[in-house]
Design an enzyme around this catalytic site. Sequence first.
Site, PDB file in Angstrom:
ATOM      1  CG  HIS A  35      -1.934  -0.715   0.917  1.00 39.99           C
ATOM      2  ND1 HIS A  35      -3.003  -0.743   0.199  1.00 39.99           N
ATOM      3  CD2 HIS A  35      -2.402  -2.069   1.815  1.00 39.99           C
ATOM      4  CE1 HIS A  35      -4.175  -1.701   0.278  1.00 39.99           C
ATOM      5  NE2 HIS A  35      -3.559  -2.882   1.151  1.00 39.99           N
ATOM      6  CG  ASP A  78      -2.451   4.814  -2.920  1.00 39.88           C
ATOM      7  OD1 ASP A  78      -1.506   4.102  -3.258  1.00 39.88           O
ATOM      8  OD2 ASP A  78      -3.262   4.614  -2.042  1.00 39.88           O
TER       9      ASP A  78
END
Length: 382
Positions: free
Chosen positions: A122, A152
């Site tokens: 992540h 991200d």
Amino acid sequence: MALAGVRVIELAGLAPAPFCGMVLADFGAKVIRVDRTKVPVSLDTLHRGKRSVAVDLKTAEGRALLRRLCVQSDVVLEPYRKGVMEKLGLGPQELLTENPRLIYARLTGYGQNGSHATAAGHDINYLAMSGLLSRLGRSGEKPLAPLNLLADFAGGGLTCALGIVLALLEREKSGKGQVIDASMVEGAAYAGSFVWKSGSIGMWDRGRGENLLDGGAPFYDTYRTQDGKFMAVGALEPQFYLQLLKVLELDPRELPPQMSFSDWPELRRIFSARFASKPQAEWSRLFQGTDACVTPVLSLDQVSSHPHNRERGSFMKDSGGGEFPRPAPVLSRTPARPSPAAHLTTGEHTVEVLQEFGFNSEEIEQMLAAGVVEASTERSKL
């Protein structure tokens, strides 16, 4: 709009790829999100301007359908781990053979090769691997990830969108598509190029949280006001620093030098006491019109009502009344025109899209009946 006429197939995912697709849609691309079947509610909130087709990729018919969508499009955006699309027979080698003009964008955490290529992760992991996380956080404390913005969205979705636009531009000259290997580790590191390049001039010589731009300097920090809100101070240059002191009613002759590192704790104590003496609105009024580089820390529900943001129309509302940032940057002739639709239902546009791609009513009925595709709209629209 700038990307009018560009057709994008976005394989459903979360966060970075949906953001990439939304950016393309905001600037005019026709983005079709391919969702899984039997998933009534999608967790993707970045669906603005897209259409949804629900396809069962576990079936041969579903994979053949997706192949047809891809080879008739300009861009394929896929967020899966390395090897997933190849197992489906939908890798870039297969699709570019049928459509040599295709831009095949692969957005992953670690990229398409290397020892971590197939590993899960992540934003915090990608940021850690980029080197940047080691520099984020207060002095004496553990590294702190700033939401999931750097890897991200900056290093992932936005960088991938840039890659797609670059590939589309190059295609105008060569007539050929290509594969984009967008790694969030590398994208985040690239976004942090300033950290590497400025190290040679002494900007990061001290430990984490002890430098000019990482919260170490008392004149580049946030301060709590009397009413529990905050002001952001960025008075780096000497002339701006003097204006900061003037508004705070501090005599520079009675203070240690601005760049005396050892005196920074004392300066921070003095600044903290001053800012705590008045509410945020009063400080905002006092600093308005100065070049002290001091602004209020606005909450998400305050930003659209701030005079500057309101004058520029920096925030917009969708059909449900929800606020969102206006797409950036602003183009003078072909600005973005984000869709006002507030919601996107899985399979909402299945029939509509399949008809656009040349499927007739009988074929669509057969796929619906067999569960190859799903449609949330009434089948009478066939």
